[in-house]
Write an enzyme that holds these catalytic residues in place. Structure first.
Site, PDB file in Angstrom:
ATOM      1  N   GLU A 103     -94.721 110.437  41.919  1.00  0.00           N
ATOM      2  CA  GLU A 103     -93.771 110.110  40.851  1.00  0.00           C
ATOM      3  C   GLU A 103     -92.511 110.950  40.989  1.00  0.00           C
ATOM      4  OE1 GLU A 103     -95.148 110.420  36.866  1.00  0.00           O
ATOM      5  OE2 GLU A 103     -97.065 109.430  37.257  1.00  0.00           O
ATOM      6  N   GLU A 140    -102.538 112.796  36.234  1.00  0.00           N
ATOM      7  CA  GLU A 140    -102.054 114.082  35.731  1.00  0.00           C
ATOM      8  C   GLU A 140    -103.106 114.789  34.855  1.00  0.00           C
ATOM      9  OE1 GLU A 140     -97.214 113.412  35.689  1.00  0.00           O
ATOM     10  OE2 GLU A 140     -98.302 113.304  33.793  1.00  0.00           O
TER      11      GLU A 140
END
Length: 659
Positions: A309, A157
């Site tokens: 995710e 991320e």
């Protein structure tokens, strides 16, 4: 010419990857054996390891402790579970910041972002990059030939920015490459305004805290620079692991509709495009938000992609974090598969008992293997295994493209704009939602992409457009395509310089706008009434050309009698935002005229139909029971049932129909 890179198909081989982030360093080693037992029970075939393990792998500078990871990799392979091995560089160990404070980023006010969280690294720090490369090099060398390794996951991320001195030096280098010399910089930034002219590169800084409004093009370039610096960090680590394992695909995970990365450019550097996706279970538009992110990710990938995710149940970072009700995790997971995902994964496998995310759900929650979350995960794993052979690798392209560009988003977000109520991401969501509610399938595309395969192209808002993008849109309509544009499109060029006339002249000619006199933003609760619908958020004072048709006209107020919606041939321009139902109906009507329509006619409002290859996914986002009419006979891959004419779906029900 370089050899083609391996993609997700090199990993899946007829399976849907199913699993999640596994952080075994949080648990006694004896727990690992219980973990692999439960993984096998749940149908897990892939786990991501090492994302936040830097301090465990390198507890002191230069020291390597790989023994625990050796044992873990061997254990997972022994039980038939593949490993997505992560470089741990998103969370540097405390010793790196203590010994090398220059690796820590600074915010726009000059404050240091200290260790104790994660992503506490400066993307421009040479010391950080050197240490990140060293741990990546040793990790890749050690596990290059391990049979459990299936995929590389770089960092995690990417989302940091840095306004510090080392970043400032790199920013100057970046600006030299973009603008050439100071004359080019001063021209691009419009520094004649407010006496901002630069006479020495040492005067050029990131857009740090200022007394009043910052230079908008300086801010825009800094956002571009930040995306590029993070991409340099990614490609540096990617190239290391590729050198050791040329046949193993490489990815990093995007955040959904994240403003900090130009994901079109990033996707070109990935072998597998992956995303993290966390719609709010309480949000009545949660399914549409998921569909938007999935459509965008599939379009970036150009084929199958990876849901890296999602949450098995609740997250921990909203003001109120509700769990997913029974059945919703399954439904949203199948929605991702319908839209091209060949991997369905979670953060994380076992819910943490300590740390900042101990209330973020896991596939194995605090209730353990007898909890509802784990039972639902296990049922989903069995279903994914059942449908995988007929699903993976299939791809469908929509007839409609929604255009999105990060640079236009960045430029439109400056603090000195006409209305803070106008937000690029909100408009993108609103227009996509209208298409979704009309059951119209959509891809996403960049405004400079080849659009010739699409019957209809939709532009919710592209405030800034390059000349190449403008010519692309004009050429698309000239070649027979249908273009529908929202307001404030084509207002500025790539340097946020307002186009003469307030809108690019080529676009004004395309849409039949003779003069754009004034922009009229609307207050909260204020509407712009037309003879066809009520407009919201925005309105414009426009004179049309004689050949343009006013499909809707303002009624009452200062704009009475002026056009609200213009059409010239196949080009449409909306100078206001129709209310949700009106926007849905208008786009559906234009789509019909363009020769496209819903995936399946007559769908109930809460049912979504998605085609993946020749498979038809039916997804029921309601809580009651509905009957869906489906012509012909179809076999449901989830149950084996053959349906003729109709399919009955219960609460959060789903069917995957093969012809």
């Amino acid at each position: 010419m370089s050899a083609p890179r391996p993609g997700l198909g090199a990993v899946t081989r007829g399976r849907i990857l199913f699993g999640g982030d596994y952080n075994p360093e949080q648990w006694p080693e004896v727990t690992w054996h219980d973990d692999v037992r439960l993984m096998r029970d749940a149908g897990v075939n892939s786990v991501t390891v090492g994302v936040f393990s830097w301090s465990r792998l390198e507890p002191r500078p230069g020291v390597r402790e790989f023994g625990w990871l050796d044992r873990l990799m061997d254990l997972l392979h022994e039980h038939g579970i593949g490993v997505v091995l992560a470089t741990p560089t998103s969370a540097p160990p405390p010793w790196l910041g203590r010994l090398h404070p220059e690796t820590l980023p600074r915010d726009a006010d000059g404050r240091v972002e200290w260790w104790g969280g994660r992503q506490h690294f400066s993307h421009s720090s040479a010391v950080y990059r050197r240490h990140a490369a060293a741990i990546t090099e040793d990790l890749a060398a050690r596990y290059a030939h391990h049979p459990a390794l299936t995929l590389w996951h770089i960092n995690n991320e990417y989302c940091t920015a840095d306004w510090g001195d080392e970043a400032a030096a790199r920013f100057r280098d970046w600006l030299r490459a973009r603008h050439g010399d100071l004359a080019g910089l001063n021209s691009a930034w419009g520094t004649a305004f407010w006496s901002q002219g630069y006479g020495d590169w040492a005067e050029v800084l990131p857009p740090r805290h200022a007394h009043y409004l910052k230079n908008p093009t300086q801010v825009l370039d800094f956002k571009r620079f930040t995306s590029d610096m993070l991409l340099e960090c990614y490609t540096a680590e990617r190239d290391i692991v590729r050198r050791h394992t040329p046949g193993v695909p490489v990815t990093t995970n995007f955040m959904p509709l994240w403003a900090g990365q130009d994901a079109w450019r990033w996707a070109e550097e990935e072998d597998v495009v992956s995303v993290d996706l966390y719609p709010d279970p309480r949000d009545p538009h949660g399914a549409q938000h998921g569909a938007l992110v999935q459509d965008m990710t599939r379009s970036q990938a150009g084929g199958p992609w990876m849901l890296m995710e999602q949450a098995a149940s609740a997250v921990n970072w909203r003001p109120v974090n509700r769990p997913k009700p029974p059945g919703l995790n399954r439904l949203w997971s199948l929605q991702a598969v319908a839209r091209g995902a060949d991997a369905v994964c979670y953060f994380q496998w076992r819910q943490s008992r300590q740390g900042a995310e101990k209330f973020h759900s896991g596939m194995v929650g605090h209730a353990g293997e007898h909890g509802r979350a784990f039972r639902e995960v296990g049922r989903l794993g069995a279903e994914l295994a059942r449908i995988a052979p007929e699903v993976t690798g299939r791809h469908s392209r929509a007839d409609i493209a929604v255009l999105h560009d990060w640079h236009a988003w960045w430029a439109s977000a400056h603090e000195g704009r006409l209305s803070t109520r106008v937000d690029h991401a909100d408009l993108l969501t609103t227009w996509h939602r209208a298409l979704w509610r009309a059951h119209l399938a959509t891809d996403f595309a960049h405004p400079e992409h080849d659009l010739g395969a699409y019957r209809m192209v939709v532009v919710p808002q592209l405030y800034a457009l390059t000349d190449r993008a403008v010519e692309n849109l004009v050429g698309y309509v000239r070649d027979g395509g249908t273009l529908v544009s929202g307001f404030l499109t084509g207002v500025a060029d790539q340097d946020d310089r307002i186009r003469e006339g307030g809108m690019d002249a080529r676009l004004r000619a395309l849409f039949g706008i003779r003069t754009l006199h004034e922009w009229w933003p609307l207050e909260t609760g204020e509407t712009a009434t037309t003879d066809a619908f009520d407009g919201t958020l925005w309105s414009e004072e426009i004179d049309k050309t004689p050949d343009a048709v006013a499909e809707a006209v303002y009624r009452g107020g200062d704009l009475d009698g002026l056009p609200a919606v213009l059409r010239t041939g196949r080009a449409w321009y909306l100078s206001t935002l129709p209310a949700p139902d009106a926007l849905r109906d208008l786009l559906a009507s234009i789509a019909r005229d363009a020769g496209t329509g819903p995936v399946l006619a007559g769908l109930p409002a809460d049912v979504e139909a998605v085609r993946r290859g020749d498979l038809l996914f039916l997804l029921h986002h309601g809580r009651g029971t509905v009957t869906v009419e489906v012509p012909g006979s179809h076999r449901d891959l989830l149950t084996g049932t053959v349906h003729t004419g109709t399919v009955v779906l219960g609460r959060y029900g789903a069917a995957v129909l093969a012809p």
